[in-house]
Design an enzyme around this catalytic site. Structure first.
Site, PDB file in Angstrom:
ATOM      1  CE  LYS A  14      -2.205  -0.969   3.840  1.00  0.00           C
ATOM      2  NZ  LYS A  14      -1.631  -2.238   4.331  1.00  0.00           N
ATOM      3  NE  ARG A  89      -4.447  -1.145   9.333  1.00  0.00           N
ATOM      4  CZ  ARG A  89      -3.395  -0.617   8.710  1.00  0.00           C
ATOM      5  NH1 ARG A  89      -3.404   0.617   8.299  1.00  0.00           N
ATOM      6  NH2 ARG A  89      -2.323  -1.342   8.504  1.00  0.00           N
ATOM      7  NE  ARG A 128       7.788  -1.897   6.403  1.00  0.00           N
ATOM      8  CZ  ARG A 128       6.504  -1.604   6.239  1.00  0.00           C
ATOM      9  NH1 ARG A 128       6.115  -0.879   5.208  1.00  0.00           N
ATOM     10  NH2 ARG A 128       5.597  -2.030   7.096  1.00  0.00           N
ATOM     11  NE  ARG A 134       6.342   0.426  10.230  1.00  0.00           N
ATOM     12  CZ  ARG A 134       5.309   0.285   9.418  1.00  0.00           C
ATOM     13  NH1 ARG A 134       5.336   0.814   8.209  1.00  0.00           N
ATOM     14  NH2 ARG A 134       4.239  -0.383   9.802  1.00  0.00           N
ATOM     15  NE  ARG A 146       2.078  -4.568  11.316  1.00  0.00           N
ATOM     16  CZ  ARG A 146       3.177  -4.273  10.628  1.00  0.00           C
ATOM     17  NH1 ARG A 146       4.363  -4.690  11.054  1.00  0.00           N
ATOM     18  NH2 ARG A 146       3.101  -3.560   9.537  1.00  0.00           N
TER      19      ARG A 146
HETATM   20  P1  B4P Z   1       4.185  -1.792   2.153  1.00  0.00           P
HETATM   21  O1  B4P Z   1       3.447  -2.973   1.663  1.00  0.00           O
HETATM   22  O2  B4P Z   1       4.206  -0.586   1.310  1.00  0.00           O
HETATM   23  O3  B4P Z   1       3.625  -1.550   3.598  1.00  0.00           O
HETATM   24  P2  B4P Z   1       2.111  -1.222   4.015  1.00  0.00           P
HETATM   25  O4  B4P Z   1       1.149  -2.231   3.469  1.00  0.00           O
HETATM   26  O5  B4P Z   1       1.859   0.198   3.663  1.00  0.00           O
HETATM   27  O6  B4P Z   1       2.315  -1.384   5.564  1.00  0.00           O
HETATM   28  P3  B4P Z   1       1.451  -1.487   6.867  1.00  0.00           P
HETATM   29  O7  B4P Z   1       0.041  -1.872   6.568  1.00  0.00           O
HETATM   30  O8  B4P Z   1       2.245  -2.392   7.720  1.00  0.00           O
HETATM   31  O9  B4P Z   1       1.582  -0.101   7.564  1.00  0.00           O
HETATM   32  P4  B4P Z   1       0.622   1.010   8.145  1.00  0.00           P
HETATM   33  O10 B4P Z   1       1.553   2.154   8.240  1.00  0.00           O
HETATM   34  O11 B4P Z   1      -0.607   1.200   7.335  1.00  0.00           O
HETATM   35  O12 B4P Z   1       5.684  -2.217   2.357  1.00  0.00           O
HETATM   36  C1  B4P Z   1       6.090  -3.427   2.949  1.00  0.00           C
HETATM   37  C2  B4P Z   1       7.422  -3.872   2.400  1.00  0.00           C
HETATM   38  O13 B4P Z   1       7.169  -4.626   1.213  1.00  0.00           O
HETATM   39  C3  B4P Z   1       8.374  -2.746   1.998  1.00  0.00           C
HETATM   40  O14 B4P Z   1       9.654  -3.069   2.462  1.00  0.00           O
HETATM   41  C4  B4P Z   1       8.328  -2.751   0.478  1.00  0.00           C
HETATM   42  O15 B4P Z   1       9.538  -2.348  -0.109  1.00  0.00           O
HETATM   43  C5  B4P Z   1       8.023  -4.198   0.154  1.00  0.00           C
HETATM   44  N1  B4P Z   1       7.276  -4.368  -1.088  1.00  0.00           N
HETATM   45  C6  B4P Z   1       6.205  -3.633  -1.496  1.00  0.00           C
HETATM   46  N2  B4P Z   1       5.782  -4.081  -2.695  1.00  0.00           N
HETATM   47  C7  B4P Z   1       6.591  -5.142  -3.041  1.00  0.00           C
HETATM   48  C8  B4P Z   1       6.647  -6.028  -4.160  1.00  0.00           C
HETATM   49  N3  B4P Z   1       5.802  -5.940  -5.199  1.00  0.00           N
HETATM   50  N4  B4P Z   1       7.586  -7.003  -4.158  1.00  0.00           N
HETATM   51  C9  B4P Z   1       8.463  -7.102  -3.123  1.00  0.00           C
HETATM   52  N5  B4P Z   1       8.465  -6.292  -2.042  1.00  0.00           N
HETATM   53  C10 B4P Z   1       7.544  -5.316  -2.007  1.00  0.00           C
HETATM   54  O16 B4P Z   1       0.164   0.501   9.598  1.00  0.00           O
HETATM   55  C11 B4P Z   1       1.036   0.371  10.711  1.00  0.00           C
HETATM   56  C12 B4P Z   1       0.239   0.280  12.000  1.00  0.00           C
HETATM   57  O17 B4P Z   1      -0.419   1.560  12.272  1.00  0.00           O
HETATM   58  C13 B4P Z   1      -0.900  -0.738  12.077  1.00  0.00           C
HETATM   59  O18 B4P Z   1      -0.454  -2.025  12.460  1.00  0.00           O
HETATM   60  C14 B4P Z   1      -1.822  -0.101  13.164  1.00  0.00           C
HETATM   61  O19 B4P Z   1      -1.356  -0.369  14.466  1.00  0.00           O
HETATM   62  C15 B4P Z   1      -1.681   1.389  12.914  1.00  0.00           C
HETATM   63  N6  B4P Z   1      -2.742   1.916  12.042  1.00  0.00           N
HETATM   64  C16 B4P Z   1      -2.543   2.496  10.825  1.00  0.00           C
HETATM   65  N7  B4P Z   1      -3.711   2.857  10.271  1.00  0.00           N
HETATM   66  C17 B4P Z   1      -4.685   2.500  11.141  1.00  0.00           C
HETATM   67  C18 B4P Z   1      -6.110   2.579  11.106  1.00  0.00           C
HETATM   68  N8  B4P Z   1      -6.767   3.098  10.080  1.00  0.00           N
HETATM   69  N9  B4P Z   1      -6.805   2.108  12.181  1.00  0.00           N
HETATM   70  C19 B4P Z   1      -6.173   1.583  13.231  1.00  0.00           C
HETATM   71  N10 B4P Z   1      -4.834   1.458  13.321  1.00  0.00           N
HETATM   72  C20 B4P Z   1      -4.076   1.907  12.281  1.00  0.00           C
END
Ligand code: B4P
Length: 194
Positions: A14, A89, A128, A134, A146
């Protein structure tokens, strides 16, 4: 205004794809994860509370994140559209978002749901965690929690939007550019229909 939700489990790409999409479509990026992490970095009372919850791999309470998104929407009245990343979420968050957008005379255009296997999610997040600093990415138990939170509370959000025919599933495994091309195809199709 065209508003997009980028949906998917933690580690599905994402945040990664959001960066590319906001550049392509000139959208305002609203990531609740990023906003929470900036509150943590600034050691605000909200950030300190949120850190405890995030370090357990749990979701921050709805009223906190809904308040953050409401302020962010208010602060950006003149945008082409919003890209919501990591929000909503829960169903309560989705209902609140619909109401907030309705007040602005707009709505969600499409929900792009990235699909990635659990094994790949775990691999990506641990990887990551080696460099991101993180704390929620370094421990396998927390990452698994998670994913459990996603299954129990977040995956049903897709059903909420399916009822309005707004969800498109996208394979989230493959190269960044391949996935980006698929996301763009769906956005272009929907914006052309408007
Ligand atoms: P991403 O895949 O970009 O990470 P994300 O989904 O955005 O992360 P996440 O859901 O954990 O984080 P958020 O901040 O929303 O990247 C992951 C890795 O994969 C990277 O290293 C990237 O390089 C790699 N990657 C990506 N695409 C790839 C591909 N095609 N091939 C190989 N590698 C690839 O949430 C963090 C925390 O915040 C939650 O756990 C929660 O506690 C809180 N939170 C956030 N929003 C909330 C909400 N709305 N309600 C309640 N809690 C919330």
């Amino acid at each position: 205004m065209f508003n997009i939700i980028l949906f998917g489990p933690p580690g599905s790409g994402k945040g990664t794809q959001s960066e590319k999409l906001i550049a392509q479509y000139n959208l305002k990026h609203l990531s609740t994860g990023d906003i929470l992490r900036s509150e943590i970095a600034a050691s605000t009372p909200l950030g300190l509370e949120a850190k405890k919850i995030m370090d357990l791999g749990q979701l921050v309470p709805d009223e906190v994140v809904i308040g953050m998104i409401s302020s962010a929407i208010e602060a950006n009245p003149l945008v082409n559209g919003f890209l919501f990343d990591g929000f909503p979420r829960t169903t309560a968050q989705a209902e609140a978002l619909d109401k907030l957008l309705k007040l602005k005379g707009t709505e969600i255009g499409v929900v792009l749901a990235l699909e990635v296997s659990e094994e790949e999610l775990l691999k990506r997040l641990l990887n990551r965690g080696l460099t991101s600093g993180r704390s929620d990415d370094t421990n396998e138990f927390i990452i698994k929690n998670r994913i459990v939170e996603y299954k129990n509370k977040t995956s049903i959000v897709a059903d909420y939007y399916k009822a309005f025919d707004k969800v498109v599933n996208i394979k989230g495994e493959g190269s960044l550019d391949e996935i980006f091309t698929e996301l763009c195809k769906e956005i272009d199709k929907r914006t052309a229909e408007q």
